[in-house]
Design an enzyme around this catalytic site. Sequence first.
Site: not given
Length: 353
Positions: A189, A324
């Site tokens: 990331n 999510h």
Amino acid sequence: MSSVRLGSSAMLKAVQRLGLGVLIITVLSLVYFILMTQSVAKLVQPRHLQKTTPVDVVELARHFNGTWQQNDKAIAVLREELHNCCSTQEDFILTQKNIRIGMNIHYGIQKGKTFKVTSALSRMLPKTSPFSGRRFSRCSVVGNGAILSHSGCGQEIDKADYVFRCNLPPIGGKYAEDTGIRTNFTTANPISQISWIYKGLRSQQGRDKFMTDIKKYPGLLWVSAFQVKAATGISQQALRFVTQRRIRNPALVFGNPQHFINTMNYWKAHGLSNRLSTGMYMSSMALSVCDQVHLFGFWPFDKDPEDQPLAYHYYDKGKADKVHDMPQEFLKLLEWHQEGVVNVHVHKCQAGR
Ligand code: CDP
């Protein structure tokens, strides 16, 4: 004459019987499908329902007992659909072939934002996709769930021809027995890892640490440079850094946001309403390049299959990103598992029993 008449009436009866048979099979299949869908939906409620209806983890885990049966036909159908929507082998990674200098790349998450491709960027990208024309017979996709702790699944994970891992997880050492030591593909990331952990590669100390650490992840190091604008500068800096230092293993590559958008749209039309988690995106990717996909470390619940408290990650407590809907994703994984599309491992592996 009479024998002809006799023959045609017998045929008529046979056709009627066949028709009745088909009708009975269709009705039974429909009833089975409805019952299955309801029982699965009861196990993993969408997040907004979970507040009132906790997940029955013990019952859920039972669905993963027994021997898993691979369904080659279902895999082929899904692979074909994914190929048509997303052309993963060619477009999963940003290459000189799937972008042009001067074109606008749409960000994967930040709608309406674009990035104009420069020649400097294009020069650093691979000419063609490293997955072009490639197929692996067995793959492991490793999520970071604490369900892996004490699983003894390391050897089973490492058995694969190709191993995917998410977000530069700790591997080897004390984790080897449960999570294995191999990786061929690792995501990183750019914001929460390259920017924060390695201080944006601004200091010598940050750069040295980055160089030492990434060598633990041979193969491809996949950076999501074009999900949000804030990720692009630091990602390009990291790519410049490895290019100048001629670091080829791992090879740092950028995710193609258009592939992410296409994959998201596909799964949105197939029941996944929220943004795909890294693990889910990698699992979908693996279906396109692997004959057999094994998933480990996917269990987004705070209780283990014996109803005991469970941390979020196998290496720290962590917590799920709210954007999510991992329980909803897990429902999809359960569906895949039951259809014979992927083998989801939630129980201990032989070595850990
Ligand atoms: O950044 P993100 O939350 O997506 O990922 P992570 O925490 O580094 O974990 C990698 C992936 O493993 C996630 O994207 C999930 O798909 C999966 N995971 C899971 O299913 N259950 C957990 N308890 C933790 C992670």
